[in-house]
Design an enzyme around this catalytic site. Structure first.
Site, PDB file in Angstrom:
ATOM      1  N   PHE A 161      76.480  -1.570  78.834  1.00 45.17           N
ATOM      2  CA  PHE A 161      75.303  -0.544  78.012  1.00 45.17           C
ATOM      3  C   PHE A 161      76.182   0.425  77.351  1.00 45.17           C
ATOM      4  O   PHE A 161      76.853   1.127  77.849  1.00 45.17           O
ATOM      5  CB  PHE A 161      74.559  -0.230  79.352  1.00 45.17           C
ATOM      6  CG  PHE A 161      73.246   0.240  78.728  1.00 45.17           C
ATOM      7  CD1 PHE A 161      72.023  -0.448  78.309  1.00 45.17           C
ATOM      8  CD2 PHE A 161      73.048   1.561  78.441  1.00 45.17           C
ATOM      9  CE1 PHE A 161      71.125   0.068  77.623  1.00 45.17           C
ATOM     10  CE2 PHE A 161      72.051   2.160  77.952  1.00 45.17           C
ATOM     11  CZ  PHE A 161      70.995   1.313  77.329  1.00 45.17           C
ATOM     12  N   GLY A 177      66.043   2.360  66.951  1.00 48.79           N
ATOM     13  CA  GLY A 177      67.507   2.118  67.150  1.00 48.79           C
ATOM     14  C   GLY A 177      68.392   1.909  66.127  1.00 48.79           C
ATOM     15  O   GLY A 177      69.510   2.299  65.745  1.00 48.79           O
ATOM     16  N   LYS A 182      75.810  -8.583  71.249  1.00 48.74           N
ATOM     17  CA  LYS A 182      76.124  -8.788  72.321  1.00 48.74           C
ATOM     18  C   LYS A 182      76.015 -10.075  72.689  1.00 48.74           C
ATOM     19  O   LYS A 182      75.118 -10.585  73.441  1.00 48.74           O
ATOM     20  CB  LYS A 182      75.541  -7.953  73.390  1.00 48.74           C
ATOM     21  CG  LYS A 182      75.851  -7.717  74.746  1.00 48.74           C
ATOM     22  CD  LYS A 182      75.216  -6.650  75.455  1.00 48.74           C
ATOM     23  CE  LYS A 182      75.161  -5.332  75.593  1.00 48.74           C
ATOM     24  NZ  LYS A 182      74.161  -4.493  76.315  1.00 48.74           N
ATOM     25  N   ARG A 215      71.333   9.145  71.061  1.00 50.25           N
ATOM     26  CA  ARG A 215      71.072   8.456  69.779  1.00 50.25           C
ATOM     27  C   ARG A 215      71.777   9.130  68.660  1.00 50.25           C
ATOM     28  O   ARG A 215      72.572   8.606  67.819  1.00 50.25           O
ATOM     29  CB  ARG A 215      69.501   8.402  69.192  1.00 50.25           C
ATOM     30  CG  ARG A 215      68.586   7.376  69.986  1.00 50.25           C
ATOM     31  CD  ARG A 215      67.414   7.107  69.151  1.00 50.25           C
ATOM     32  NE  ARG A 215      66.274   6.628  70.029  1.00 50.25           N
ATOM     33  CZ  ARG A 215      66.042   5.479  70.228  1.00 50.25           C
ATOM     34  NH1 ARG A 215      67.000   4.609  69.941  1.00 50.25           N
ATOM     35  NH2 ARG A 215      64.830   5.153  70.929  1.00 50.25           N
ATOM     36  N   ASP A 230      70.868  -8.535  71.994  1.00 51.51           N
ATOM     37  CA  ASP A 230      71.238  -8.640  73.345  1.00 51.51           C
ATOM     38  C   ASP A 230      70.752 -10.074  73.689  1.00 51.51           C
ATOM     39  O   ASP A 230      71.290 -11.192  73.496  1.00 51.51           O
ATOM     40  CB  ASP A 230      70.798  -7.708  74.180  1.00 51.51           C
ATOM     41  CG  ASP A 230      71.093  -7.759  75.702  1.00 51.51           C
ATOM     42  OD1 ASP A 230      72.223  -8.632  75.951  1.00 51.51           O
ATOM     43  OD2 ASP A 230      70.621  -6.962  76.533  1.00 51.51           O
ATOM     44  N   GLU A 251      68.930  -4.530  62.448  1.00 49.43           N
ATOM     45  CA  GLU A 251      68.737  -4.270  64.103  1.00 49.43           C
ATOM     46  C   GLU A 251      70.186  -3.565  64.526  1.00 49.43           C
ATOM     47  O   GLU A 251      71.205  -3.695  63.894  1.00 49.43           O
ATOM     48  CB  GLU A 251      68.917  -5.732  64.871  1.00 49.43           C
ATOM     49  CG  GLU A 251      68.632  -5.644  66.345  1.00 49.43           C
ATOM     50  CD  GLU A 251      67.563  -5.027  66.671  1.00 49.43           C
ATOM     51  OE1 GLU A 251      67.091  -3.563  66.643  1.00 49.43           O
ATOM     52  OE2 GLU A 251      66.622  -5.609  67.557  1.00 49.43           O
ATOM     53  N   ASP A 252      70.054  -2.671  65.741  1.00 44.64           N
ATOM     54  CA  ASP A 252      70.976  -2.046  66.134  1.00 44.64           C
ATOM     55  C   ASP A 252      72.100  -2.782  66.994  1.00 44.64           C
ATOM     56  O   ASP A 252      73.179  -3.160  66.845  1.00 44.64           O
ATOM     57  CB  ASP A 252      70.675  -0.820  67.013  1.00 44.64           C
ATOM     58  CG  ASP A 252      69.603  -1.223  68.112  1.00 44.64           C
ATOM     59  OD1 ASP A 252      68.998  -2.167  68.105  1.00 44.64           O
ATOM     60  OD2 ASP A 252      69.116  -0.464  68.749  1.00 44.64           O
TER      61      ASP A 252
HETATM   62  P1  5GP Z   1      66.741  -8.142  72.924  1.00 44.71           P
HETATM   63  O1  5GP Z   1      68.058  -8.812  71.673  1.00 44.71           O
HETATM   64  O2  5GP Z   1      67.346  -8.079  74.319  1.00 44.71           O
HETATM   65  O3  5GP Z   1      65.740  -8.897  72.701  1.00 44.71           O
HETATM   66  O4  5GP Z   1      66.651  -6.562  72.500  1.00 44.71           O
HETATM   67  C1  5GP Z   1      67.776  -5.817  71.693  1.00 44.71           C
HETATM   68  C2  5GP Z   1      67.378  -4.397  72.166  1.00 44.71           C
HETATM   69  O5  5GP Z   1      67.766  -4.059  73.520  1.00 44.71           O
HETATM   70  C3  5GP Z   1      68.092  -3.611  71.257  1.00 44.71           C
HETATM   71  O6  5GP Z   1      67.660  -3.346  70.087  1.00 44.71           O
HETATM   72  C4  5GP Z   1      68.328  -2.401  72.021  1.00 44.71           C
HETATM   73  O7  5GP Z   1      67.161  -1.550  71.815  1.00 44.71           O
HETATM   74  C5  5GP Z   1      68.302  -2.721  73.351  1.00 44.71           C
HETATM   75  N1  5GP Z   1      69.646  -2.939  73.949  1.00 44.71           N
HETATM   76  C6  5GP Z   1      70.284  -4.207  74.088  1.00 44.71           C
HETATM   77  N2  5GP Z   1      71.469  -3.683  74.461  1.00 44.71           N
HETATM   78  C7  5GP Z   1      71.706  -2.457  74.465  1.00 44.71           C
HETATM   79  C8  5GP Z   1      72.762  -1.704  74.751  1.00 44.71           C
HETATM   80  O8  5GP Z   1      73.968  -1.996  75.242  1.00 44.71           O
HETATM   81  N3  5GP Z   1      72.412  -0.197  74.912  1.00 44.71           N
HETATM   82  C9  5GP Z   1      71.573   0.298  74.212  1.00 44.71           C
HETATM   83  N4  5GP Z   1      71.362   1.566  74.153  1.00 44.71           N
HETATM   84  N5  5GP Z   1      70.283  -0.669  74.078  1.00 44.71           N
HETATM   85  C10 5GP Z   1      70.501  -1.870  74.092  1.00 44.71           C
END
Ligand code: 5GP
Length: 178
Positions: free
Chosen positions: A154, A47, A133, A167, A105, A101-102
């Site tokens: 999302f 990502g 987020k 992407r 969440d 990181e992208d």
């Molecule tokens: P977390 O913070 O939940 O451990 O993981 C984050 C990852 O969840 C991100 O790197 C991404 O791959 C995915 N992710 C979380 N929110 C979103 C979203 O709104 N859209 C997309 N495409 N991926 C998300």
């Protein structure tokens, strides 16, 4: 040519210009904080690839990049573990490391990854994310550099996918019926 992806996008949250401005803001902060420190950027696949390459071009400091792919196993919230699918080759001991990181969440992946990389004795360890987020957070982890903030929806584009699709969208948008 017809854009094959656009029909699935309900609305654009961040235009290409918005993204450029967010990348510049973060790059300026890193340029200032890491002058003379030669940081290693650890970009998380897949990502963050587009953000990481945009960010690198905005950096005027000496720096390196390496890539890591991790997968998370959800389990219970507090015991989420990560699996290293592909590790960095760079020895990060005594190096200044910035995880790229992208989007953050739940923060569970980064929480565990930070722990893991900290065990390799870097000189410092920070997190840089294109998007945050905060409403999704389940782990006590915060990014040090944040391009922008999104609500509880999302999103796709600029590296962010839905089943490996979208992407390559140059902007960030919300999917139809999401
Ligand atoms: P977390 O913070 O939940 O451990 O993981 C984050 C990852 O969840 C991100 O790197 C991404 O791959 C995915 N992710 C979380 N929110 C979103 C979203 O709104 N859209 C997309 N495409 N991926 C998300």
């Amino acid at each position: 040519m017809i854009n094959e992806l656009e029909k699935d996008i309900d609305r654009i949250l961040f235009s290409e210009d918005d993204i450029k401005a967010m990348v510049k803001k973060v790059a300026d902060e890193i340029n200032e904080d890491y002058a003379g420190k030669k940081p290693v950027l650890v970009a998380l696949l897949k990502g963050s690839v587009i953000f990481a390459s945009d960010l690198m071009r905005g950096l005027v400091i000496d720096c390196e990049i390496d890539f890591m792919k991790v997968s998370s196993y959800s389990g219970t919230q507090s015991t989420g573990v990560i699996n290293i699918v592909s590790d960095i080759r760079t020895d990060i001991s005594n190096r200044h490391v910035i995880i790229i990181e992208d989007i953050v969440d739940t923060g569970l992946t980064l929480y565990k990854l930070k722990e893991l990389l900290a065990g390799r004795n870097p000189a410092s360890l920070k997190i840089c994310t294109l998007l945050d987020k905060p409403s999704g957070r389940k782990a006590d982890v915060y990014a040090d550099y944040i391009g922008g903030t999104v609500g509880n929806e999302f999103i796709v584009g600029c590296g962010l996918d839905y089943n490996e699709k979208y992407r390559n969208l140059p902007y960030i948008g919300v999917m139809r019926n999401s």
